[in-house]
Design a protein around this motif. Structure first.
Motif, short mmCIF file in Angstrom:
data_model
loop_
_atom_site.label_atom_id
_atom_site.label_comp_id
_atom_site.label_asym_id
_atom_site.label_seq_id
_atom_site.Cartn_x
_atom_site.Cartn_y
_atom_site.Cartn_z
N ASN A 416 4.73 12.85 2.99
CA ASN A 416 4.81 14.11 3.74
C ASN A 416 4.22 13.93 5.14
O ASN A 416 3.16 13.32 5.29
CB ASN A 416 4.06 15.22 3.01
N GLY A 417 4.92 14.46 6.14
CA GLY A 417 4.45 14.33 7.51
C GLY A 417 4.83 13.02 8.17
O GLY A 417 4.37 12.73 9.28
N ALA A 418 5.67 12.24 7.49
CA ALA A 418 6.03 10.93 8.05
C ALA A 418 7.05 11.05 9.16
O ALA A 418 7.21 10.13 9.97
CB ALA A 418 6.58 10.03 6.94
N GLY A 419 7.78 12.19 9.23
CA GLY A 419 8.79 12.38 10.27
C GLY A 419 10.20 12.47 9.75
O GLY A 419 11.16 12.51 10.52
N LYS A 420 10.36 12.52 8.41
CA LYS A 420 11.69 12.54 7.82
C LYS A 420 12.48 13.79 8.22
O LYS A 420 13.64 13.71 8.65
CB LYS A 420 11.58 12.49 6.28
#
Length: 634
Positions: A416-420
């Motif tokens: 989560n929050g990786a930019g996907k």
């Protein structure tokens, strides 16, 4: 409307072209001025209710006459009675003729004014409803990323206020113009008559009325700055709390976590925040009312004093006393309302500024956009693309270089929050890059019309929104006339909804949700995701975007979906976001994101061989399933 240009990263460049005076601290707000806004409103009247202008002229004349007609009637009746009394005659015929004649004039004016007022009310309401439709259409055509900004949400809230009431904004300005005309004509007639008696009376009444106006204007400005400009954030809080406390989706959590009291307190606090502002506003207007009544009382004393003096020293007749008393009162009232109308002009003008500033925001498409070229294959290339959310310092996506080839199945993974999600929104052009360029077949996607570009994608989002329409229209996302019911049913069956359709009395024609229809049907989370997949199949776009499409599905349904994945997708390109790495083996390539950067890219086997972040995450999830098997779970 301002000329629309392609958005680069924010709307600020668009507004740098504005030369009007900026109001408040919001650089997106433009102050047009009262005269300009009056022309704007008159333009809306000509556009939507052309006959209204003629009706308003008739209403101004007839309503103005009724304001002072009885003052003249009273004078002539009293004068006629005095003459007959002095001559000791008792012929009532002249008096009767006078009363009948004046009554007929009054009746004609009343009927004409009443008819005009009724038509004016309807036509003004209609014109406001049309401007409301313009506002709604504007919000639906604006760039997605723009609508996420808090200042834009506040601007929309203010624009909503400008179209939400009879006395506010658009319609308020129409009514002020109409009332202003009545008061101006009444004031001109009465000022000429009263000036014949004593011009100093006009001066005194004008000074008192102007003092009253200054306090009224002060009240409006303070009310605006201290209350109405600070209300939009409070309104957003109230709307959110109303949604949380009344939306059925939150009901389970509220009960199981005993949130009733906590939410009630929060809701109460937000309502009290609004109440404090409204109480402050009410007190301002109470003080204004007290001040206004005090000056009115003083003006009455002046009028009676001058008239009594005229009767005693100038032998003024009782008829003239009655006439000038009535005209003085009418003049004072008309002048006060006339000056107050100037204040109302300012208030409504500021609200129209809010409306027009919102309407001036750029739409999705620029005028020089080109259509998406027809092609058998579409290739997307991200070249040095970065994205920074409005109001944040960190980049959600940094220096991304990635190519999605035609027919390729790409899995996008990461914590989560990786930019996907940001990557997907950039691909769909819900966002435009802060820096860098996204190319479609070698052309910058910002050159295309958004509506045409959107046609390339069939999205399946994790959060599936249902509409209170029949199930068939929820699949087609089109009007009834444009919906292929048979195709909708076929797509639902392919998505695994056959049993659900068969269980419904009206089948594919069943209404969804109970918001509008009492017999409406709601769907479970898994059924919603299957319906979303059916939407994608119905649209039949070249690229399918799947955002956690199995998050609400059970294990068997997920297995069936993956087993038929290639059959469902066919030769289309597909971008697939998932936290379940077991699903990535169905894809040609995998893009691993971390902290907004693409850190690994390749096939499932290639990424396992390099033994990096993807392999580590895959092993953790695989171990989880192994532990479940050892424990006999599942």
């Amino acid at each position: 409307m301002s000329t629309r240009t392609p958005q680069k990263s924010t709307v600020k460049r668009f507004f740098s072209k504005q030369t009007n005076k900026v109001q408040n601290d919001n650089p997106l707000h433009t102050e047009y001025g009262i005269i300009n806004n009056i022309y704007f409103v008159l333009g809306k009247i000509r556009q939507y209710s052309p006959a209204l202008l003629l009706i308003m002229i008739i209403g101004v004349i007839t309503n103005s006459i009724t304001e002072y007609l009885w003052s003249f009637i009273g004078k002539y009746v009293i004068d006629l009675i005095q003459i007959q009394t002095e001559n000791s005659t008792h012929d009532i015929a002249p008096l009767l003729h006078l009363v009948i004649f004046m009554a007929l004039i009054e009746l004609v004016c009343l009927l004409s004014g009443s008819a005009a007022n009724n038509r004016i009310w309807y036509n003004m309401l209609y014109a406001r409803m049309r401007t409301t439709s313009e506002r709604v259409a504007k919000s639906l055509s604006m760039n997605y990323q723009t609508l996420e900004q808090p200042e834009i949400l506040d601007m929309h809230n203010k624009a909503l206020v400008a179209t939400s009431g009879n006395e506010q904004g658009i319609e308020g300005m129409m009514r002020v113009v109409y009332d202003f005309g009545i008061q101006f004509l009444t004031m001109i007639v009465t000022i000429c008559a009263v000036a014949i008696l004593d011009w100093r009376m006009i001066v005194i009444l004008s000074i008192l009325s102007y003092i009253q106006f200054l306090f009224f204007r002060y009240t409006i400005i303070k009310d605006r700055r201290m209350v109405w400009e600070k209300l939009p954030p409070t309104r957003r809080k109230i709307e959110y709390m109303a949604q949380v406390t009344q939306n059925f989706q939150y009901a389970k959590d509220i009960r199981l976590f005993h949130m009733k009291h906590w939410l009630a307190v929060k809701h109460h606090d937000v309502l009290m925040e609004k109440q404090d502002k409204m109480l402050y506003s009410r007190n301002l207007w109470i003080y204004n009312s007290i001040f206004s009544h005090g000056l009115s009382f003083l003006s009455q004393i002046c009028v009676y004093g001058i008239l009594i003096y005229s009767v005693l020293s100038r032998d003024m007749s009782i008829g003239n006393f009655t006439l000038y008393l009535g005209l003085s009162t009418t003049f004072t009232s008309a002048l006060t309302q006339f000056l107050n109308s100037i204040g109302h002009f300012k208030e409504c003008s500021m609200q129209i500024d809010d409306y027009r500033s919102f309407m001036d925001l750029p739409d999705e498409d620029a005028q020089d956009c080109i259509p998406v070229p027809k092609a058998s294959h579409y290739t997307f290339e991200f070249r040095d693309v970065s994205y920074q959310y409005h109001g944040t310092e960190e980049y959600a996506l940094k220096n991304l270089n990635l190519t999605l080839h035609a027919g390729e199945k790409l899995a996008v993974v990461g914590l989560n929050g990786a930019g996907k999600t940001t990557f997907i929104k950039l691909l769909l052009r819900l966002y435009d890059p802060t820096t860098g360029v996204i190319y479609l077949n070698g052309i910058d996607i910002r050159k295309f019309r958004c509506r045409d570009y959107y046609e390339l994608f069939s999205p399946v989002f994790q959060n599936v929104e249902l509409f209170a329409f029949p199930m068939s229209e929820n699949v087609s996302m089109k009007s009834p006339d444009d919906t292929d019911t048979a195709l909708s049913e076929q797509c639902l069956i392919r998505a695994g909804m056959k049993e659900k359709i068969d269980s419904l009395p009206e089948g594919i024609s069943s209404q969804l949700l109970k918001i509008i229809h009492d017999n409406g049907v709601d769907l479970s989370g898994g059924e919603r995701q299957k319906l979303a997949l059916a939407r994608a199949l119905y649209k039949n776009a070249p690229v399918i975007v799947l955002d956690e499409p199995t998050a609400a599905l059970d294990a068997l349904a997920e297995y069936d979906l993956y087993r038929n994945f290639n059959e469902i997708i066919g030769d289309k390109s597909a971008v697939y976001i998932s936290h379940r790495l077991s699903s990535t083996r169905f894809c040609d390539n995998i893009a691993m994101f971390k902290n907004g950067e693409l850190i690994e890219y390749g096939t499932h086997d290639e990424l396992l061989r390099i033994d990096g972040a993807y392999a580590e995450m895959f092993e953790i999830q695989a171990q989880y399933y192994k532990d479940k098997e050892v424990a006999g779970i599942g």
